[in-house]
Scaffold this active site. Sequence first.
Site, PDB file in Angstrom:
ATOM      1  N   LYS A  79       0.851  -1.196   0.000  1.00  0.00           N
ATOM      2  CA  LYS A  79       0.000   0.000   0.000  1.00  0.00           C
ATOM      3  C   LYS A  79       0.888   1.248   0.000  1.00  0.00           C
ATOM      4  CE  LYS A  79      -1.845   2.624   3.150  1.00  0.00           C
ATOM      5  NZ  LYS A  79      -1.747   3.925   2.456  1.00  0.00           N
ATOM      6  N   GLU A 133      10.526   1.615   9.998  1.00  0.00           N
ATOM      7  CA  GLU A 133      11.459   2.707   9.672  1.00  0.00           C
ATOM      8  C   GLU A 133      10.707   4.003   9.938  1.00  0.00           C
ATOM      9  OE1 GLU A 133      14.571   2.497   8.676  1.00  0.00           O
ATOM     10  OE2 GLU A 133      14.608   0.317   8.545  1.00  0.00           O
ATOM     11  N   CYS A 141      13.350  11.632   6.454  1.00  0.00           N
ATOM     12  CA  CYS A 141      13.625  11.028   7.765  1.00  0.00           C
ATOM     13  C   CYS A 141      15.059  11.314   8.189  1.00  0.00           C
ATOM     14  CB  CYS A 141      13.363   9.530   7.715  1.00  0.00           C
ATOM     15  SG  CYS A 141      14.340   8.675   6.467  1.00  0.00           S
ATOM     16  N   GLU A 160      10.156  16.354  15.052  1.00  0.00           N
ATOM     17  CA  GLU A 160      10.469  16.269  13.628  1.00  0.00           C
ATOM     18  C   GLU A 160       9.700  17.370  12.888  1.00  0.00           C
ATOM     19  OE1 GLU A 160       9.066  12.696  11.668  1.00  0.00           O
ATOM     20  OE2 GLU A 160      11.026  12.396  10.736  1.00  0.00           O
TER      21      GLU A 160
HETATM   22  P1  NAD Z   1       2.488   8.342   7.929  1.00  0.00           P
HETATM   23  O1  NAD Z   1       2.876   7.562   9.119  1.00  0.00           O
HETATM   24  O2  NAD Z   1       1.430   9.362   8.061  1.00  0.00           O
HETATM   25  O3  NAD Z   1       1.998   7.362   6.744  1.00  0.00           O
HETATM   26  C1  NAD Z   1       2.814   6.313   6.267  1.00  0.00           C
HETATM   27  C2  NAD Z   1       1.934   5.236   5.656  1.00  0.00           C
HETATM   28  O4  NAD Z   1       1.148   4.643   6.686  1.00  0.00           O
HETATM   29  C3  NAD Z   1       0.954   5.738   4.601  1.00  0.00           C
HETATM   30  O5  NAD Z   1       0.881   4.800   3.553  1.00  0.00           O
HETATM   31  C4  NAD Z   1      -0.353   5.803   5.377  1.00  0.00           C
HETATM   32  O6  NAD Z   1      -1.491   5.687   4.552  1.00  0.00           O
HETATM   33  C5  NAD Z   1      -0.203   4.607   6.281  1.00  0.00           C
HETATM   34  N1  NAD Z   1      -1.039   4.621   7.496  1.00  0.00           N
HETATM   35  C6  NAD Z   1      -1.558   5.697   8.141  1.00  0.00           C
HETATM   36  N2  NAD Z   1      -2.271   5.281   9.219  1.00  0.00           N
HETATM   37  C7  NAD Z   1      -2.182   3.923   9.262  1.00  0.00           C
HETATM   38  C8  NAD Z   1      -2.697   2.916  10.139  1.00  0.00           C
HETATM   39  N3  NAD Z   1      -3.459   3.216  11.204  1.00  0.00           N
HETATM   40  N4  NAD Z   1      -2.401   1.618   9.877  1.00  0.00           N
HETATM   41  C9  NAD Z   1      -1.621   1.297   8.823  1.00  0.00           C
HETATM   42  N5  NAD Z   1      -1.136   2.195   7.938  1.00  0.00           N
HETATM   43  C10 NAD Z   1      -1.396   3.504   8.167  1.00  0.00           C
HETATM   44  O7  NAD Z   1       3.862   8.956   7.363  1.00  0.00           O
HETATM   45  P2  NAD Z   1       4.048   9.969   6.160  1.00  0.00           P
HETATM   46  O8  NAD Z   1       3.546  11.310   6.586  1.00  0.00           O
HETATM   47  O9  NAD Z   1       3.537   9.352   4.906  1.00  0.00           O
HETATM   48  O10 NAD Z   1       5.660  10.003   6.048  1.00  0.00           O
HETATM   49  C11 NAD Z   1       6.454  10.839   6.809  1.00  0.00           C
HETATM   50  C12 NAD Z   1       7.051  10.095   7.994  1.00  0.00           C
HETATM   51  O11 NAD Z   1       7.760   8.954   7.530  1.00  0.00           O
HETATM   52  C13 NAD Z   1       8.060  10.926   8.755  1.00  0.00           C
HETATM   53  O12 NAD Z   1       7.879  10.744  10.129  1.00  0.00           O
HETATM   54  C14 NAD Z   1       9.400  10.350   8.302  1.00  0.00           C
HETATM   55  O13 NAD Z   1      10.468  10.551   9.199  1.00  0.00           O
HETATM   56  C15 NAD Z   1       9.055   8.927   8.131  1.00  0.00           C
HETATM   57  N6  NAD Z   1      10.025   8.287   7.229  1.00  0.00           N
HETATM   58  C16 NAD Z   1      10.953   7.425   7.764  1.00  0.00           C
HETATM   59  C17 NAD Z   1      11.915   6.840   6.943  1.00  0.00           C
HETATM   60  C18 NAD Z   1      12.938   5.887   7.490  1.00  0.00           C
HETATM   61  O14 NAD Z   1      13.542   5.146   6.698  1.00  0.00           O
HETATM   62  N7  NAD Z   1      13.172   5.848   8.789  1.00  0.00           N
HETATM   63  C19 NAD Z   1      11.911   7.132   5.576  1.00  0.00           C
HETATM   64  C20 NAD Z   1      10.957   8.020   5.078  1.00  0.00           C
HETATM   65  C21 NAD Z   1       9.999   8.571   5.916  1.00  0.00           C
END
Ligand code: NAD
Length: 508
Positions: free
Chosen positions: A192, A267, A301, A401
Amino acid sequence: MLDMTVITDAEIALPAEPVALQHFIDGTWVDSADGAVSERVSPSHGVVVSRAAQGGETETEAAITAARAAFDDGRWSRIPGKERAAVLLKVADLIEQHTERLAVLETLESGKPINQSRGEVGGAADLWRYAASLARTVHGDSLNTLGDDMVAMVLKEPIGVVSIITPWNFPFWILSQKLPFALAAGCTCVVKPSEMTPSTTALLAELMVEAGMPAGVCNIVLGYGMPVGSLMTSHADVDMVSFTGSTAVGKKISQIASGTLKKIALELGGKNAQVVFPDADLDAAADAVAFGVHFNVGQCCNSSSRVIVHKDIADAFTTKVVELSRRVAYGNPLNPDTQVGAIVTPEHQAKIDGYVQEAIAEGADVRLGGAPLEVEGVGSQFYQPTVVTRLTSSMRIVQEEVFGPVLSVLTFKTLDEAIALTNDSVYGLSAGGWSNDVHTCLAFARRAEAGTVWTNTWMDGYPEVAFGGMKQSGQGREIGRYGFEEFLEVKSVVMRVGRTRAPWVNGS
Ligand code: NAD
């Protein structure tokens, strides 16, 4: 107007029509049973980029059922690694052939500069190639020292059905840090993408079909975290969840997954620091700090949103970073000279500004930027490159963040103080040290609480080198051999050679 570099014109035309996207389940493209769709409007140009089927429980169930059946009948999990590798290598070739199409969609949906998207998509092909090499070289252990009549093997087996949930900031890259590795291991998948950036993940299905991936091995469901991601996490037929996203959602995933005790790999977020010691190459360090905080508008991130500078050089160094930050080319993501593009949503832009305004109210000094930015003819969903000083480590702008082009500057006097400030965070994703003394670099690297430490460089990554976070930045590792091993189960087989054991029951 802030004295900074802004690019307004574009070299690529906007699409005449939004791209229409469907789910890909059991080898077939389908709409949602209830007909639901969602549209993604470009953060930079205001046009509708994609119109995607919006999945519900029906599509998610169907995708999990297909992945389970494909895993259990062995059509992928039990074929030779050589055959899996051949398919992954073909996908890599096709990604390269379609880089431009994928990159334009990535840029329009995310707001990132076109050259960055080209680099990410092209670089992703290398992740697929590296994963293909692992499909052929994975092995376990044999133990031949257990006695004359005993031999044991430790086998590596694919873990099973893997749910892959990805964020919007590096959609195709992060997908490629997970999917080819899971597939190389012999797993089957349900994927997804973020609801904000579905296009490149959905289009990958076409490339996988062309490469000869059997139906049901990789299934893609488009939609939101609720209900799609949530069901992908709770479902008993899923063996593992590989998630990249925010720490808040990562914690929810951990809770939901505990219902079935399935494996999770997370991650998550970061609040990464670069530490500049007084003997460092200050020009190189300042350039890396500017790169670390402005790359992807700080929506990264690995953003080095904190810089911790030795007191003796703090003023001069901050001035260097401010001057470099002015010269970073912000603006129209469709121009290849643009280095920094748009913010993903207006809500996120407001959140970034909120952190800066709160810091100002608490006495911080804004040395550069500190406000939203309008790019003529492109839109107002941008944020000025921002450098903030006169901070304490406990302030929210330093602890949380921000996910924007906002640099927090702190100072130190001793190595111990620098380490303490670096580790004063709930996160532990990455850290950087700048010094011309290898002993200082090594002392810093050993004591920094971070999954990756860079010295005299920032954000260099390789498919071979594991990546992941300590503390609230995550669990498990991605890419490299360690990342690959996450998708493998370990099974021990202990064999007696001949009937040599004395009977347990007397007289048998
Ligand atoms: P997010 O957590 O809002 O969403 C990530 C994914 O999770 C999306 O596909 C979303 O639809 C899904 N999601 C949301 N609620 C969910 C639930 N209850 N159950 C299952 N899936 C759910 O994150 P974002 O805003 O898309 O991305 C930004 C974040 O990602 C930042 O915190 C960033 O640091 C982190 N990030 C981490 C890395 C890493 O490798 N550590 C890399 C990139 C981004």
